[in-house]
Design an enzyme around this catalytic site. Structure first.
Site, short mmCIF file in Angstrom:
data_model
loop_
_atom_site.label_atom_id
_atom_site.label_comp_id
_atom_site.label_asym_id
_atom_site.label_seq_id
_atom_site.Cartn_x
_atom_site.Cartn_y
_atom_site.Cartn_z
N CYS A 176 0.86 -1.18 0.00
CA CYS A 176 0.00 0.00 0.00
C CYS A 176 0.90 1.23 0.00
CB CYS A 176 -1.01 -0.02 1.15
SG CYS A 176 -0.35 0.31 2.80
N ARG A 187 -3.55 -0.37 5.48
CA ARG A 187 -4.15 -1.45 4.69
C ARG A 187 -3.24 -2.67 4.56
NH1 ARG A 187 -5.42 2.45 -0.27
NH2 ARG A 187 -3.44 3.27 0.53
N ASP A 194 -11.66 -22.68 -9.32
CA ASP A 194 -12.09 -23.91 -8.66
C ASP A 194 -11.00 -24.32 -7.67
OD1 ASP A 194 -12.91 -26.40 -7.84
OD2 ASP A 194 -12.79 -27.33 -9.83
#
Length: 188
Positions: free
Chosen positions: A8, A14, A120
């Site tokens: 960041c 953050r 997936d």
């Protein structure tokens, strides 16, 4: 050791929050030391502790801010990193300018969250380093599918020296995003 780097601006709000949430979950999944999650800032406030309000949010999320010290982003930190997660598109661009090979491994955190929702998890390798590399490769392959997203939806609000509402916005942006990312980084 496999590595994730979170970037960041100041490396006090953050990125340390993201770092500590990811590190805790990955340590629990793979054992301490299997994956190293660290962070840095494009204008890192070197050696500063984590921002108090971000640290409070991290604690509420089950993380621990103890011992954190901010640092500045360097090209050396980007080498041998399987995945780079940034707070904004601007940070991602800075990473790629500094280390062009990171184009294949750097994503904004919210971008990666959107992409993770299309992966997936059962099809990913179970070994941590292979899994990180596979998530990055699939992320790059899926990147074009985010074309319909508003670019602003890829950034996390910067709360530094802002209102409590901005900290709440940051948290609301990160919690579901980190859940999506951990859904592909951690085997179920």
């Amino acid at each position: 050791m496999s590595r994730i780097l979170v970037v960041c601006t100041g490396n006090i709000c953050r990125s340390p929050l993201i770092e500590r949430v990811l590190q805790g979950a990955l340590d629990q999944a793979y054992g301490p030391g299997a994956v190293e999650v660290s962070s840095a800032g494009t204008m890192g406030m070197v050696d500063s502790p984590m921002d108090e309000r971000s640290a409070a949010i991290l604690t509420e999320m089950g993380g621990d801010p103890a011992g954190f010290a901010a640092r500045r982003l360097t090209e050396a930190l980007l080498r041998d990193t399987e995945l780079v997660v940034t707070a904004t598109r601007e940070h991602r661009a800075a990473v790629v300018r500094m280390h062009p090979k990171a184009l294949r491994t750097a994503f904004t955190v919210r971008e990666l969250g959107h992409l993770a929702d299309q992966m997936d998890p059962a099809a990913l390798p179970t070994e941590p380093g292979e899994r990180l590399r596979a998530v990055a490769a699939q992320g790059v392959a899926l990147r074009g599918t985010n074309a319909l997203l508003d670019p602003a939806d890829l950034d996390v609000a910067d709360p530094y020296r802002r209102s409590d509402e901005t900290y709440a916005l940051m948290r609301s942006q990160l919690e579901p995003t980190l859940e999506s990312i951990l859904g592909v980084l951690v085997p179920r």
